[in-house]
Scaffold this motif. Structure first.
Motif, mmCIF file in Angstrom:
data_model
loop_
_atom_site.group_PDB
_atom_site.id
_atom_site.type_symbol
_atom_site.label_atom_id
_atom_site.label_comp_id
_atom_site.label_asym_id
_atom_site.label_seq_id
_atom_site.Cartn_x
_atom_site.Cartn_y
_atom_site.Cartn_z
ATOM 1 N N UNK A 126 -2.646 -0.136 5.662
ATOM 2 C CA UNK A 126 -3.051 -0.873 4.459
ATOM 3 C C UNK A 126 -2.232 -0.549 3.217
ATOM 4 N N UNK A 127 -1.972 0.710 2.982
ATOM 5 C CA UNK A 127 -1.260 1.059 1.751
ATOM 6 C C UNK A 127 0.164 0.475 1.749
ATOM 7 N N UNK B 287 6.924 -1.252 14.683
ATOM 8 C CA UNK B 287 7.343 -1.082 16.077
ATOM 9 C C UNK B 287 6.314 -1.637 17.066
ATOM 10 N N UNK B 288 5.048 -1.726 16.607
ATOM 11 C CA UNK B 288 3.990 -2.183 17.497
ATOM 12 C C UNK B 288 3.754 -3.687 17.341
ATOM 13 N N UNK B 289 3.154 -4.298 18.392
ATOM 14 C CA UNK B 289 2.816 -5.720 18.277
ATOM 15 C C UNK B 289 1.583 -5.906 17.416
ATOM 16 N N UNK B 290 0.877 -4.801 17.214
ATOM 17 C CA UNK B 290 -0.358 -4.826 16.449
ATOM 18 C C UNK B 290 -0.102 -4.363 15.024
ATOM 19 N N UNK B 291 -0.825 -4.911 14.064
ATOM 20 C CA UNK B 291 -0.676 -4.457 12.679
ATOM 21 C C UNK B 291 -1.717 -3.379 12.376
ATOM 22 N N UNK B 292 -1.399 -2.486 11.452
ATOM 23 C CA UNK B 292 -2.414 -1.558 10.940
ATOM 24 C C UNK B 292 -2.187 -0.087 11.211
ATOM 25 N N UNK B 293 -1.350 0.256 12.182
ATOM 26 C CA UNK B 293 -1.161 1.675 12.518
ATOM 27 C C UNK B 293 -2.497 2.321 12.819
ATOM 28 N N UNK B 294 -2.792 3.448 12.165
ATOM 29 C CA UNK B 294 -4.050 4.158 12.418
ATOM 30 C C UNK B 294 -5.263 3.329 11.971
ATOM 31 N N UNK C 234 -10.339 -4.165 5.546
ATOM 32 C CA UNK C 234 -8.896 -4.308 5.374
ATOM 33 C C UNK C 234 -8.279 -5.398 6.261
ATOM 34 N N UNK C 235 -9.065 -5.920 7.220
ATOM 35 C CA UNK C 235 -8.493 -6.961 8.085
ATOM 36 C C UNK C 235 -8.035 -8.160 7.248
ATOM 37 N N UNK C 236 -8.661 -8.348 6.087
ATOM 38 C CA UNK C 236 -8.262 -9.438 5.180
ATOM 39 C C UNK C 236 -6.784 -9.261 4.749
ATOM 40 N N UNK C 237 -6.386 -7.983 4.569
ATOM 41 C CA UNK C 237 -5.000 -7.698 4.179
ATOM 42 C C UNK C 237 -4.008 -8.169 5.239
ATOM 43 N N UNK C 238 -4.392 -7.963 6.516
ATOM 44 C CA UNK C 238 -3.498 -8.368 7.608
ATOM 45 C C UNK C 238 -3.326 -9.888 7.620
ATOM 46 N N UNK C 239 -4.434 -10.600 7.353
ATOM 47 C CA UNK C 239 -4.356 -12.070 7.299
ATOM 48 C C UNK C 239 -3.466 -12.508 6.137
ATOM 49 N N UNK D 36 -7.117 -8.768 -6.459
ATOM 50 C CA UNK D 36 -5.759 -9.125 -6.019
ATOM 51 C C UNK D 36 -5.720 -9.663 -4.594
ATOM 52 N N UNK D 37 -6.539 -9.080 -3.720
ATOM 53 C CA UNK D 37 -6.412 -9.424 -2.298
ATOM 54 C C UNK D 37 -7.699 -9.947 -1.659
ATOM 55 N N UNK D 38 -8.740 -10.099 -2.473
ATOM 56 C CA UNK D 38 -10.032 -10.641 -1.990
ATOM 57 C C UNK D 38 -10.591 -9.840 -0.802
ATOM 58 N N UNK D 39 -10.361 -8.533 -0.829
ATOM 59 C CA UNK D 39 -10.886 -7.678 0.248
ATOM 60 C C UNK D 39 -12.383 -7.515 0.040
ATOM 61 N N UNK D 40 -13.141 -7.719 1.108
ATOM 62 C CA UNK D 40 -14.596 -7.550 1.000
ATOM 63 C C UNK D 40 -14.929 -6.064 1.027
ATOM 64 N N UNK D 41 -15.641 -5.624 0.027
ATOM 65 C CA UNK D 41 -16.000 -4.201 -0.059
ATOM 66 C C UNK D 41 -17.483 -4.134 -0.397
ATOM 67 N N UNK D 42 -18.242 -3.436 0.422
ATOM 68 C CA UNK D 42 -19.659 -3.302 0.055
ATOM 69 C C UNK D 42 -20.107 -1.859 0.187
ATOM 70 N N UNK D 43 -21.159 -1.563 -0.536
ATOM 71 C CA UNK D 43 -21.685 -0.207 -0.530
ATOM 72 C C UNK D 43 -22.244 0.099 0.854
ATOM 73 N N UNK D 44 -21.926 1.277 1.361
ATOM 74 C CA UNK D 44 -22.448 1.641 2.670
ATOM 75 C C UNK D 44 -23.861 2.203 2.518
ATOM 76 N N UNK D 45 -24.761 1.654 3.323
ATOM 77 C CA UNK D 45 -26.144 2.131 3.222
ATOM 78 C C UNK D 45 -26.585 2.841 4.501
#
Ligand SMILES: Cc1cc2nc3c(=O)[nH]c(=O)nc-3n(C[C@H](O)[C@H](O)[C@H](O)COP(=O)(O)OP(=O)(O)OC[C@H]3O[C@@H](n4cnc5c(N)ncnc54)[C@H](O)[C@@H]3O)c2cc1C
Length: 287
Positions: A10-11, A30-37, A104-109, A76-85
């Protein structure tokens, strides 16, 4: 300016998206997948975090900074963030007052829909000559490297730099069940002898369990791991069970020091990616 960015955590994506407003950006992944860890997986179109990632403050300074960071990421990126309960057992000595859940999946899109070029190739090393950076045959003006990238050498103005890493494999057991078999957990450290950190959350009508397998059991099969754990669900409720292995290029403090020497070169920027909140603060995204 032509900018090359290594990896898609993400960063690094945030750097790429912000730089792409005024520069021509290429990401090498290097990977076909985005996101690393921080990669995400899917079950019947339901997106879930493959690993037990959390964005959590590790001290009071970070805790006070988080609302600013949330504002920035939402705006900036419309990332959904909610308080964890849900249940949260902190992983650092600092006990956070609030924990938030970041999608963060929104960032990948956003990245996929941007003009940024993504090259799925492994960068083994690079050359800097007269302020031009040569990577896998292409020329750039600047390269951004995350701490845990799988690059261990570079030639800068004819001088050879060596900055090794320690290759590690991380293993998570991921389970989808149709019925709840324990209370939901957003994050728990030291869960049982099989898992050192876990997450158990309801998404739509299914329940998703993710547990990072203790070092000792990394080579065990799915069934063997279940046997040593205290997970107890009805076998008929099981919809999917998979082992997710992730190879990463860890750098110890002395190895990071060697990597940081590259910062002396104007065409190289090293990004501290050790922990999300710290990385974000250090990146200076908010002026
Ligand atoms: C399993 C795991 C879970 C973690 N959980 C958290 C957490 O919950 N919260 C937190 O704050 N921190 C967490 N961390 C700490 C972590 O170090 C950072 O959050 C961050 O993911 C590190 O980013 P990175 O880009 O340096 O490395 P990585 O996350 O490993 O990503 C590197 C990326 O670059 C790509 N890549 C690497 N080398 C090359 C190359 N030579 N050429 C092309 N592509 C390359 C990889 O495929 C990958 O996409 C976790 C780390 C791991 C390993």
């Amino acid at each position: 300016m032509k900018i090359a960015i290594i990896g898609t955590t993400p960063i690094m994506i945030i750097h790429a998206l912000l730089q792409s407003k005024s520069h021509d950006v290429t990401i090498f992944e290097r990977s076909n997948k985005l996101g690393g860890a921080w990669a995400y997986g899917f079950y019947k179109n339901i997106v879930f975090s493959e690993k037990t990632n959390v964005v959590a403050p590790t001290n009071i300074v970070q805790e006070k900074y988080i609302p600013k960071m949330i504002n920035f990421l939402k705006k900036k990126f419309k990332i959904k963030i909610k308080k964890n309960l849900k249940f949260y057992k902190h992983f650092s000595r600092y006990k956070p007052k609030n924990i938030f859940h970041f999608r963060f999946d929104k960032l990948f899109k956003t990245l996929k829909n941007s003009k940024i070029k993504i090259k799925h190739s492994w960068v083994k090393s690079f050359i800097v000559n007269e302020k031009k950076v040569l990577i896998n045959g292409s020329e750039f003006d600047k390269i951004y490297l995350p701490y845990y990238c799988g690059i261990k050498s570079a030639k800068i103005d004819k001088k050879k730099y060596y900055f090794p890493y320690t290759k590690n494999i991380n293993c998570h057991l991921q389970i989808v069940v149709k019925r709840k078999f324990m209370d939901e957990i957003y994050f728990s450290k030291h869960f049982d002898s099989a898992f050192d950190r876990v997450q158990f959350l309801k998404k739509k009508k299914y329940f998703f369990f993710t547990g990072r397998v203790n070092k000792k059991y990394k080579k065990y099969s799915k069934k063997q791991i279940l046997k040593v754990s205290r997970l107890n669900f009805e076998p008929r409720d099981l919809l999917r069970m998979q082992l997710i292995k992730y190879t990463y290029f860890y750098r110890k403090t002395n190895q990071i020091k060697k990597l940081l020497k590259l910062n002396n070169c104007e065409s190289v920027k090293i990004v501290d990616t050790r922990q999300f909140v710290q990385s974000f603060m250090k990146s200076g995204f908010i002026k």
